[in-house]
Design a protein around this motif. Sequence first.
Motif, PDB file in Angstrom:
ATOM      1  N   UNK A 184      21.370  16.023  37.461  1.00 53.76           N
ATOM      2  CA  UNK A 184      21.246  16.237  36.016  1.00 53.76           C
ATOM      3  C   UNK A 184      22.605  16.547  35.413  1.00 53.76           C
ATOM      4  N   UNK A 185      22.708  16.301  34.132  1.00 52.02           N
ATOM      5  CA  UNK A 185      23.971  16.458  33.416  1.00 52.02           C
ATOM      6  C   UNK A 185      24.441  17.903  33.376  1.00 52.02           C
ATOM      7  N   UNK A 186      23.523  18.845  33.285  1.00 50.35           N
ATOM      8  CA  UNK A 186      23.888  20.267  33.218  1.00 50.35           C
ATOM      9  C   UNK A 186      24.639  20.682  34.480  1.00 50.35           C
ATOM     10  N   UNK A 187      24.155  20.276  35.639  1.00 46.64           N
ATOM     11  CA  UNK A 187      24.806  20.624  36.903  1.00 46.64           C
ATOM     12  C   UNK A 187      26.169  19.961  37.033  1.00 46.64           C
ATOM     13  N   UNK A 188      26.275  18.728  36.582  1.00 47.18           N
ATOM     14  CA  UNK A 188      27.560  18.027  36.642  1.00 47.18           C
ATOM     15  C   UNK A 188      28.573  18.718  35.730  1.00 47.18           C
ATOM     16  N   UNK A 189      28.129  19.132  34.549  1.00 46.70           N
ATOM     17  CA  UNK A 189      29.020  19.891  33.656  1.00 46.70           C
ATOM     18  C   UNK A 189      29.522  21.142  34.362  1.00 46.70           C
ATOM     19  N   UNK A 190      28.633  21.802  35.091  1.00 51.02           N
ATOM     20  CA  UNK A 190      29.008  23.020  35.810  1.00 51.02           C
ATOM     21  C   UNK A 190      30.063  22.729  36.873  1.00 51.02           C
ATOM     22  N   UNK A 191      29.976  21.566  37.522  1.00 52.22           N
ATOM     23  CA  UNK A 191      30.988  21.189  38.517  1.00 52.22           C
ATOM     24  C   UNK A 191      32.380  21.160  37.899  1.00 52.22           C
ATOM     25  N   UNK A 192      32.477  20.593  36.698  1.00 55.53           N
ATOM     26  CA  UNK A 192      33.772  20.508  36.033  1.00 55.53           C
ATOM     27  C   UNK A 192      34.247  21.889  35.574  1.00 55.53           C
ATOM     28  N   UNK A 193      33.315  22.745  35.166  1.00 58.94           N
ATOM     29  CA  UNK A 193      33.693  24.119  34.788  1.00 58.94           C
ATOM     30  C   UNK A 193      34.239  24.876  35.995  1.00 58.94           C
ATOM     31  N   UNK A 194      33.606  24.682  37.141  1.00 50.22           N
ATOM     32  CA  UNK A 194      34.089  25.320  38.366  1.00 50.22           C
ATOM     33  C   UNK A 194      35.480  24.812  38.733  1.00 50.22           C
ATOM     34  N   UNK A 195      35.722  23.544  38.524  1.00 46.68           N
ATOM     35  CA  UNK A 195      37.023  22.957  38.865  1.00 46.68           C
ATOM     36  C   UNK A 195      38.141  23.611  38.070  1.00 46.68           C
ATOM     37  N   UNK A 196      37.858  24.002  36.837  1.00 44.94           N
ATOM     38  CA  UNK A 196      38.872  24.654  35.998  1.00 44.94           C
ATOM     39  C   UNK A 196      39.279  26.001  36.587  1.00 44.94           C
ATOM     40  N   UNK A 197      38.382  26.632  37.340  1.00 44.16           N
ATOM     41  CA  UNK A 197      38.659  27.938  37.931  1.00 44.16           C
ATOM     42  C   UNK A 197      39.234  27.834  39.337  1.00 44.16           C
ATOM     43  N   UNK A 198      39.810  26.698  39.659  1.00 44.16           N
ATOM     44  CA  UNK A 198      40.370  26.490  40.991  1.00 44.16           C
ATOM     45  C   UNK A 198      41.480  27.489  41.306  1.00 44.16           C
ATOM     46  N   UNK A 199      41.476  27.974  42.526  1.00 40.45           N
ATOM     47  CA  UNK A 199      42.521  28.887  42.970  1.00 40.45           C
ATOM     48  C   UNK A 199      43.838  28.163  43.214  1.00 40.45           C
ATOM     49  N   UNK A 200      43.764  26.877  43.513  1.00 36.87           N
ATOM     50  CA  UNK A 200      44.963  26.081  43.791  1.00 36.87           C
ATOM     51  C   UNK A 200      45.725  25.701  42.526  1.00 36.87           C
ATOM     52  N   UNK A 201      45.074  25.818  41.382  1.00 37.02           N
ATOM     53  CA  UNK A 201      45.661  25.439  40.083  1.00 37.02           C
ATOM     54  C   UNK A 201      45.991  23.950  40.001  1.00 37.02           C
ATOM     55  N   UNK A 202      45.280  23.151  40.795  1.00 36.55           N
ATOM     56  CA  UNK A 202      45.423  21.695  40.704  1.00 36.55           C
ATOM     57  C   UNK A 202      44.069  21.058  41.037  1.00 36.55           C
ATOM     58  N   UNK A 203      43.704  20.063  40.259  1.00 41.27           N
ATOM     59  CA  UNK A 203      42.520  19.277  40.580  1.00 41.27           C
ATOM     60  C   UNK A 203      42.949  17.822  40.701  1.00 41.27           C
ATOM     61  N   UNK A 204      42.262  17.118  41.556  1.00 41.47           N
ATOM     62  CA  UNK A 204      42.516  15.702  41.767  1.00 41.47           C
ATOM     63  C   UNK A 204      41.246  14.950  41.360  1.00 41.47           C
TER      64      UNK A 204
END
Length: 184
Positions: free
Chosen positions: A55-75
Amino acid sequence: KHYLVAAPPKNFDNILAQKEKNVQKNRQELERFVPELLKAYNKSNGRVKVFIYDNLVSVRQLYKEAVNTGEKIIRMIYSVDKMRENVPDEERTAFTQSRLKAGVTARTIYNSSKPLELKEKDIKYLRRSKWISQDKVNFNFDLLLHDDTVAFINYEGEKHRPLAIVVKSAAVANSWKTVFDFMF
């Protein structure tokens, strides 16, 4: 015979108050169990965790989690055309703004039906991007990599109902990051 009479409308307040009281009670019970549930969730014993979201809500949450990455980089590897078709402009803009606010850099490999010059705005958007022609590679899914997370997101199928397969494993994520960095 039974005769039924409607209750006075003022009783609806009492019914709603009782429902709110039940919700509050359930919330308190849940809060009591959350620490124990978190212990069980975080105890992986080196196992790979796999989650499936449809569902779209869960996918949105994936991107929100990516913003909180400890590495400060997303690919990310993605199709611009499919992204634009399935994710509203406001949502894409909000993701970019929250990523910038968090100081998270993005490395992206993308394709589209026509060449886009994302590179011109890379510095402004804390991003490094590479375009690949659809003639060479056609991305049928998005790939999102950060920390110990590998997310495959497929927008094919039912409109606004993406399918995401998420793998949580440092070893798997590091392998995919190596492949991504080599491609990049």
